[in-house]
Scaffold this active site. Structure first.
Site, mmCIF file in Angstrom:
data_model
loop_
_atom_site.group_PDB
_atom_site.id
_atom_site.type_symbol
_atom_site.label_atom_id
_atom_site.label_comp_id
_atom_site.label_asym_id
_atom_site.label_seq_id
_atom_site.Cartn_x
_atom_site.Cartn_y
_atom_site.Cartn_z
ATOM 1 N N HIS A 1 -0.707 17.946 -24.385
ATOM 2 C CA HIS A 1 -0.754 16.519 -24.058
ATOM 3 C C HIS A 1 -2.026 15.820 -24.523
ATOM 4 O O HIS A 1 -1.984 14.623 -24.836
ATOM 5 C CB HIS A 1 -0.562 16.321 -22.556
ATOM 6 C CG HIS A 1 0.851 16.501 -22.097
ATOM 7 N ND1 HIS A 1 1.529 17.694 -22.253
ATOM 8 C CD2 HIS A 1 1.725 15.653 -21.499
ATOM 9 C CE1 HIS A 1 2.756 17.558 -21.753
ATOM 10 N NE2 HIS A 1 2.895 16.333 -21.310
ATOM 11 N N GLU B 1 9.180 19.415 -23.458
ATOM 12 C CA GLU B 1 8.612 19.726 -22.149
ATOM 13 C C GLU B 1 9.220 21.020 -21.589
ATOM 14 O O GLU B 1 8.537 21.792 -20.917
ATOM 15 C CB GLU B 1 8.833 18.567 -21.174
ATOM 16 C CG GLU B 1 8.105 17.277 -21.536
ATOM 17 C CD GLU B 1 6.611 17.306 -21.242
ATOM 18 O OE1 GLU B 1 6.099 18.349 -20.767
ATOM 19 O OE2 GLU B 1 5.941 16.289 -21.490
ATOM 20 N N ARG C 1 0.803 -1.226 0.000
ATOM 21 C CA ARG C 1 0.000 0.000 0.000
ATOM 22 C C ARG C 1 0.842 1.285 0.000
ATOM 23 O O ARG C 1 0.363 2.351 0.380
ATOM 24 C CB ARG C 1 -0.969 0.036 1.186
ATOM 25 C CG ARG C 1 -1.991 -1.087 1.192
ATOM 26 C CD ARG C 1 -3.095 -0.787 2.180
ATOM 27 N NE ARG C 1 -4.060 -1.869 2.226
ATOM 28 C CZ ARG C 1 -4.061 -2.839 3.141
ATOM 29 N NH1 ARG C 1 -3.126 -2.861 4.076
ATOM 30 N NH2 ARG C 1 -4.976 -3.771 3.120
ATOM 31 N N ASN D 1 -0.466 20.132 -18.753
ATOM 32 C CA ASN D 1 -0.797 19.216 -19.840
ATOM 33 C C ASN D 1 -0.906 19.924 -21.190
ATOM 34 O O ASN D 1 -1.460 19.349 -22.139
ATOM 35 C CB ASN D 1 -2.115 18.500 -19.527
ATOM 36 C CG ASN D 1 -1.974 17.534 -18.362
ATOM 37 O OD1 ASN D 1 -1.090 16.688 -18.352
ATOM 38 N ND2 ASN D 1 -2.834 17.676 -17.370
ATOM 39 N N HIS E 1 -1.127 12.704 -26.562
ATOM 40 C CA HIS E 1 -1.487 11.341 -26.165
ATOM 41 C C HIS E 1 -2.293 10.642 -27.264
ATOM 42 O O HIS E 1 -2.148 9.438 -27.492
ATOM 43 C CB HIS E 1 -2.279 11.355 -24.859
ATOM 44 C CG HIS E 1 -1.427 11.635 -23.657
ATOM 45 N ND1 HIS E 1 -1.961 11.915 -22.422
ATOM 46 C CD2 HIS E 1 -0.087 11.664 -23.487
ATOM 47 C CE1 HIS E 1 -0.986 12.113 -21.556
ATOM 48 N NE2 HIS E 1 0.161 11.968 -22.184
ATOM 49 N N LYS F 1 3.214 11.717 -10.111
ATOM 50 C CA LYS F 1 2.305 10.974 -10.983
ATOM 51 C C LYS F 1 2.974 9.661 -11.380
ATOM 52 O O LYS F 1 4.078 9.660 -11.917
ATOM 53 C CB LYS F 1 1.992 11.775 -12.251
ATOM 54 C CG LYS F 1 0.913 12.816 -12.089
ATOM 55 C CD LYS F 1 0.576 13.383 -13.460
ATOM 56 C CE LYS F 1 -0.558 14.383 -13.410
ATOM 57 N NZ LYS F 1 -0.876 14.901 -14.764
ATOM 58 N N LYS G 1 7.489 23.561 -12.177
ATOM 59 C CA LYS G 1 6.644 22.400 -11.866
ATOM 60 C C LYS G 1 6.453 22.242 -10.365
ATOM 61 O O LYS G 1 5.349 21.941 -9.893
ATOM 62 C CB LYS G 1 7.221 21.121 -12.471
ATOM 63 C CG LYS G 1 6.321 19.917 -12.185
ATOM 64 C CD LYS G 1 6.434 18.814 -13.173
ATOM 65 C CE LYS G 1 5.315 17.802 -12.968
ATOM 66 N NZ LYS G 1 5.468 16.626 -13.844
ATOM 67 N N ARG H 1 -2.748 22.577 -11.926
ATOM 68 C CA ARG H 1 -1.773 21.580 -12.377
ATOM 69 C C ARG H 1 -2.130 21.039 -13.765
ATOM 70 O O ARG H 1 -1.256 20.613 -14.518
ATOM 71 C CB ARG H 1 -1.673 20.422 -11.367
ATOM 72 C CG ARG H 1 -0.603 19.411 -11.762
ATOM 73 C CD ARG H 1 -0.249 18.419 -10.685
ATOM 74 N NE ARG H 1 0.750 17.482 -11.172
ATOM 75 C CZ ARG H 1 1.338 16.545 -10.452
ATOM 76 N NH1 ARG H 1 1.033 16.420 -9.169
ATOM 77 N NH2 ARG H 1 2.226 15.739 -10.981
ATOM 78 N N GLU I 1 -4.135 17.658 -9.108
ATOM 79 C CA GLU I 1 -4.622 18.166 -10.397
ATOM 80 C C GLU I 1 -6.111 18.483 -10.373
ATOM 81 O O GLU I 1 -6.889 18.053 -11.226
ATOM 82 C CB GLU I 1 -4.304 17.170 -11.522
ATOM 83 C CG GLU I 1 -4.312 17.816 -12.897
ATOM 84 C CD GLU I 1 -3.788 16.911 -14.008
ATOM 85 O OE1 GLU I 1 -4.552 16.639 -14.930
ATOM 86 O OE2 GLU I 1 -2.615 16.495 -13.941
ATOM 87 N N HIS J 1 7.217 10.523 -26.636
ATOM 88 C CA HIS J 1 6.252 11.359 -25.930
ATOM 89 C C HIS J 1 6.483 12.846 -26.221
ATOM 90 O O HIS J 1 5.546 13.585 -26.533
ATOM 91 C CB HIS J 1 6.348 11.091 -24.420
ATOM 92 C CG HIS J 1 5.475 11.982 -23.597
ATOM 93 N ND1 HIS J 1 4.096 11.926 -23.636
ATOM 94 C CD2 HIS J 1 5.775 12.970 -22.707
ATOM 95 C CE1 HIS J 1 3.585 12.830 -22.814
ATOM 96 N NE2 HIS J 1 4.584 13.475 -22.236
#
Length: 369
Positions: free
Chosen positions: A246, A183, A119, A243, A250, A141, A225, A239, A235, A263
């Site tokens: 993105h 980025e 966990r 993206n 994606h 993330k 960041k 935040r 997010e 990417h």
């Protein structure tokens, strides 16, 4: 060495940036390492840097190594399970540390392993690509891909520390360096006009692997960041601005097959599409739109979407994006250079036209591997 901090109360952690830090790894990470250390790396990075990790840690720590395949395809539930099997086989306990040594794929998968083992166990990021150093290693993330989309299975799990050795970039293929610069450019477009201008003047040095300039770019990117993550860890608001490019990127990655486009390459094309839409909506001037395209090209990045992607495929893939809320795709658009906004109120025809404009007969040609 320069040190930044991600301010998250009792879970705050340092970002250490400098040249040659792998050689003094044990010194820098001593406060954050447990006795049992499980290193996750891949078959490309291991021959380059694994021996330095072993030399630094093997005397004082129980060390076990998991070497995964290279590439986006390896960021899967199968690899995640194999890593957990290895952890359990080693008899590691809940007070172990998972150490990610590699690029974004390694970091994302290792983070998800750390988030789910017992966990949640401690986790340290040692990113070896520019993209991971300026983006994916910071912010917690973690994820794996699913056949239906990228990063759809994962968790927020912050590292205890991030150690960035700029020397690692000297072994980075040029295409991977450019992918990371996408980025870096993103931060300038969405958060810092002065940084964008600095990048315009400095891009030849960055592409040429000037270590001092690269360190400056990394530190500024991480600072932007870190500030955003501290304000909006999960997010819920600002935040999501990280993206930029993105949602389109994606979709390109998924349509082309993970790994066909890197990417950062897909994000670069996505930034170009977002800037086109912003220009059409009079949010971004024509000259700033052209500056954005010029900077992406200066970093040897594509600014065109794949010509063979039909509009229906774009729509289907964007609706699977994690930023979809209440059936609406939320898009990040630049509003002047250095500022971005999140909107779900976009005319689909405007998006379709921008996608169409940003592709041409040569757009499907990505740099040779």
């Amino acid at each position: 060495m320069q040190q930044l901090s991600v301010q998250l109360g009792t879970r705050s952690y340092p970002i250490l940036v400098g040249s040659g830090l792998l050689s003094t790894l044990a010194l820098h990470l001593k406060p954050y390492l447990n006795q049992q250390v499980f290193v996750i790396t891949n078959e490309v990075v291991a021959p380059l840097y694994l021996e330095k990790i072993k030399a630094a840690l093997s005397n004082d720590h129980q060390l076990d190594i998991f070497i995964m395949a290279d590439g986006e395809e390896a960021k899967s539930l199968q690899t995640w399970q194999a890593a957990l099997d290895a952890l359990l086989s080693s008899g590691f306990s809940r007070d172990c540390t998972v150490l990610a040594l590699g690029g974004g794929v390694v970091g994302d998968l290792a983070g998800f392993v750390a988030a789910s083992f017992h966990r949640g166990v401690d986790f340290i990021q040692i990113p070896t690509t520019l993209l991971a150093q300026v983006d994916s290693s910071v912010g917690g993330k973690t994820a794996v891909n699913h056949p239906r989309g990228k990063n759809l299975i994962g968790a927020f799990h912050q590292p205890r520390a991030v150690l960035i050795d700029t020397n690692c970039l000297q072994t980075l293929p040029q295409r991977e360096l450019s992918a990371g610069l996408a980025e870096v450019i993103k931060y300038g477009v969405m958060a810092d006009h002065d940084f964008f201008s600095w990048l315009e003047n400095t891009m030849p040095a960055l592409v040429g692997l000037d270590e001092g300039k690269l360190e400056q770019a990394i530190v500024r990117s991480c600072a932007i960041k870190a500030q955003i993550v501290a304000a909006d860890e999960k997010e819920q608001g600002q935040r999501a601005l990280l993206n930029l490019g993105h949602t389109f990127g994606h979709a390109i990655e998924k349509a082309q097959g993970f790994g066909s486009w890197l990417h950062g390459e897909a994000v670069a094309a996505g930034i170009a599409i977002a800037a086109d839409i912003a220009c059409q909506r009079n949010m971004l001037s024509e000259s700033d739109y052209q500056r954005t395209l010029k900077l992406l090209k200066a970093a040897d990045l594509p600014v065109n979407a794949p010509v063979e992607m039909p509009w229906q495929q774009w729509q289907d893939l964007m609706l699977r994006d994690k930023k979809v809320k209440q059936g609406k795709v939320r898009f990040v658009l630049p509003e002047n250079l250095g500022h971005a906004v999140l909107t779900a109120e976009l005319d689909p025809e405007l998006i379709r036209q921008a996608v169409s404009r940003q592709r041409d007969a040569d757009s499907g040609k990505i740099h040779a591997h």
